[in-house]
Design an enzyme around this catalytic site. Structure first.
Site, PDB file in Angstrom:
ATOM      1  N   TYR A   1       0.844  -1.198   0.000  1.00 56.70           N
ATOM      2  CA  TYR A   1       0.000   0.000   0.000  1.00 56.70           C
ATOM      3  C   TYR A   1       0.875   1.243   0.000  1.00 56.70           C
ATOM      4  CZ  TYR A   1      -4.988  -0.758   0.129  1.00 56.70           C
ATOM      5  OH  TYR A   1      -6.270  -0.997  -0.246  1.00 56.70           O
TER       6      TYR A   1
ATOM      7  N   GLU B   1      -0.557   4.780  -0.636  1.00 57.07           N
ATOM      8  CA  GLU B   1      -1.346   5.989  -0.908  1.00 57.07           C
ATOM      9  C   GLU B   1      -0.493   7.232  -0.663  1.00 57.07           C
ATOM     10  OE1 GLU B   1      -4.383   4.388   1.538  1.00 57.07           O
ATOM     11  OE2 GLU B   1      -5.936   4.795   0.037  1.00 57.07           O
TER      12      GLU B   1
ATOM     13  N   ASP C   1      -5.620  13.819 -25.448  1.00 53.22           N
ATOM     14  CA  ASP C   1      -5.647  12.414 -25.029  1.00 53.22           C
ATOM     15  C   ASP C   1      -4.901  11.637 -26.100  1.00 53.22           C
ATOM     16  OD1 ASP C   1      -6.219   9.755 -24.663  1.00 53.22           O
ATOM     17  OD2 ASP C   1      -8.341  10.049 -24.191  1.00 53.22           O
TER      18      ASP C   1
ATOM     19  N   THR D   1      -3.014   6.217 -22.135  1.00 57.78           N
ATOM     20  CA  THR D   1      -2.812   4.879 -21.600  1.00 57.78           C
ATOM     21  C   THR D   1      -1.356   4.507 -21.861  1.00 57.78           C
ATOM     22  OG1 THR D   1      -3.631   3.995 -23.702  1.00 57.78           O
ATOM     23  CG2 THR D   1      -5.182   4.041 -21.856  1.00 57.78           C
TER      24      THR D   1
ATOM     25  N   LYS E   1      -0.831   0.869 -25.398  1.00 53.33           N
ATOM     26  CA  LYS E   1      -1.155   0.790 -26.831  1.00 53.33           C
ATOM     27  C   LYS E   1       0.157   0.900 -27.628  1.00 53.33           C
ATOM     28  CE  LYS E   1      -5.921   2.386 -26.286  1.00 53.33           C
ATOM     29  NZ  LYS E   1      -6.185   3.132 -25.045  1.00 53.33           N
TER      30      LYS E   1
ATOM     31  N   ARG F   1      -0.847  -2.548 -18.980  1.00 55.12           N
ATOM     32  CA  ARG F   1      -2.151  -1.877 -19.018  1.00 55.12           C
ATOM     33  C   ARG F   1      -2.175  -0.844 -17.902  1.00 55.12           C
ATOM     34  NH1 ARG F   1      -4.899  -4.463 -22.628  1.00 55.12           N
ATOM     35  NH2 ARG F   1      -6.519  -2.907 -22.528  1.00 55.12           N
TER      36      ARG F   1
HETATM   37  N1  DSN Z   1     -10.667   0.681 -26.125  1.00 58.16           N
HETATM   38  C1  DSN Z   1      -9.657   1.500 -26.728  1.00 58.16           C
HETATM   39  C2  DSN Z   1      -9.547   1.274 -28.188  1.00 58.16           C
HETATM   40  O1  DSN Z   1      -9.629   0.147 -28.610  1.00 58.16           O
HETATM   41  O2  DSN Z   1      -9.341   2.210 -28.948  1.00 58.16           O
HETATM   42  C3  DSN Z   1      -9.818   2.916 -26.416  1.00 58.16           C
HETATM   43  O3  DSN Z   1      -9.874   3.077 -25.058  1.00 58.16           O
END
Ligand code: DSN
Length: 415
Positions: free
Chosen positions: A51, A53, A197, A223, A226, A232
């Site tokens: 933990y 925080e 974003d 994120t 990707k 993730r």
């Molecule tokens: N779910 C993602 C995508 O496939 O583009 C976006 O968050």
């Protein structure tokens, strides 16, 4: 996974089957990728037990001296990678990062200007079924119906008419370069915050294959899994003047204990992205997308905006006499994984759609190049033309397995 195989054979079997699926299929979902084994080792470690925080040097629990090391590494590397003044690496996921960024800078009911979801936007950019559409007033801009690209003059006019508190750029299915400077000028003209974003293109920005959002954006969310190819998760970066508000919105505003094992994975991913070979990967992702797009268009496929500048393309299947759902299913039967996707002015529901979205990041990580993209375009053409015919599907499945065999998923493990 010797321990897991003995202690929980059911979960072990599911994971083993997923390894087999990943090895023997062509992953073309534009938002997916394969992390390095180093990222997975960091993420599957004892830091999951802790933990923490708070933030490095200011925690609400003892025993965080080594957790602070990895979180500081992740923050410092993220700042270097994106030329950011501040980074918060604790957001658990992209939607939460957006929620936290809005919470830090807007009042409930404030107005956000963003791209319409069916034209390539994201649920968390104001869809009525998402918190963003329920807690904020949303005004959308649209793609130019002729070119399928962002129309900055039209966006500016909408911004002047609507006076939003936030101008948002960033997309789930937009194949072209984003002009962050143009968005900043529009935001400044109406006194709005500019949020970028970059979830989809983060790896391209970091690797020099797409312009960076800083110094233009006020806040950047992304994120980490990707094109960036990490675990993730997500993060928020911002100009120093928003740093305190962002940190407070993440903790204690929206989240409790950070996932420090995931943050260790993020630190490793950012370290990898700072290496020269990541630039080669990012450039190859874009070269592969262009090769795939060119070959598909040569075979009569219609692409939204007639091509791509980044890692993805949107295929409009209306001239092929099938839906996105059918195409996704036929492709999946042969081992090509993609997702159905709305296209601009789509008359079908999001469960059916008229398009499919194809991406090249995961194939590039497997070492594929332009020649393989041409081969894959040929496979896709034959599969769609065969409309699920069993004999053609069996032949295509054999071709997919053969190609996967030439490009191991994890060569270090001989997988
Ligand atoms: N779910 C993602 C995508 O496939 O583009 C976006 O968050």
């Amino acid at each position: 996974m010797a321990v897991l195989s003995r202690s929980d054979p059911e979960v072990y079997d599911a994971i083993k089957n997923e390894i087999g699926r990943q090895r023997s299929t062509l992953e073309m979902i534009a938002s997916e990728n394969f992390t390095s084994l180093a990222v997975m080792e960091a993420q599957g470690c004892v830091m999951t037990n802790k933990y923490s925080e708070g933030y490095p040097g200011k925690r609400y629990y003892g025993g965080n001296q080594f957790i602070d090391v990895t979180e500081n590494l992740a923050r410092d590397r993220a700042k270097k990678l994106f030329n950011a003044e501040h980074a918060n690496v604790q957001p658990h996921a992209g939607s939460q990062a957006n929620m936290e960024a809005y919470f830090a800078t807007l009042k409930l009911g404030d107005k956000i200007l963003s791209l319409f979801l069916p034209e390539g936007g994201h649920l968390s950019h104001g869809s009525p079924v998402n918190f963003s559409g329920q807690w904020y007033k949303i005004v959308h801009y649209h793609l130019d119906p002729e070119t399928g690209t962002l129309d900055y003059d039209a966006i500016r006019k909408t911004a002047i008419a609507e006076k939003p508190q936030m101008v948002l750029c960033g997309y789930s299915a937009y194949p072209r370069t984003v002009d962050f400077k143009a968005f900043k000028e529009i935001a400044d003209e109406v006194g709005a915050i500019m949020l970028a974003d970059i979830a989809h293109i983060a790896g391209l920005c970091a690797g020099g294959a797409h312009p960076q959002p800083f110094p233009y954006a006020d806040i950047v969310t992304t994120t980490t899994h990707k094109t960036l190819r990490g675990p993730r998760g997500a993060m928020i970066m911002c100009k120093e003047k928003y740093a305190q508000a962002i940190d407070k919105a993440v903790f204690p505003g929206m989240q409790g204990g950070p996932l420090e094992h995931a943050i260790a994975g993020k630190a490793v991913c950012f370290g990898e992205a700072l290496k020269p070979e990541f630039k080669e990967y990012a450039k190859q992702v874009v070269k592969n997308a262009k090769a795939l797009a060119d070959e598909l268009m040569a075979k009569g496929f219609k692409l939204v905006s007639d091509g791509t500048d980044n890692h993805l393309m949107l295929v409009d299947l209306r001239n092929k006499g099938c839906t996105g759902k059918e195409a996704q299913n036929w492709l999946e039967e042969t081992g090509i994984t993609a997702n159905k996707n709305m296209v601009p002015q789509d008359d079908k529901s999001p469960f059916v759609t008229s398009g499919i979205r194809l991406g090249t990041p995961a194939l590039t990580t497997r070492g594929m190049k332009e020649s393989e993209m041409k081969e894959i375009a040929g496979m896709i053409d034959k599969i769609i033309a065969a409309k699920g015919d069993p004999a053609a599907t069996a032949i295509a499945r054999g071709d997919v397995i053969a190609l996967c065999g030439k490009h191991p998923l994890y060569p270090e493990l001989k997988w």
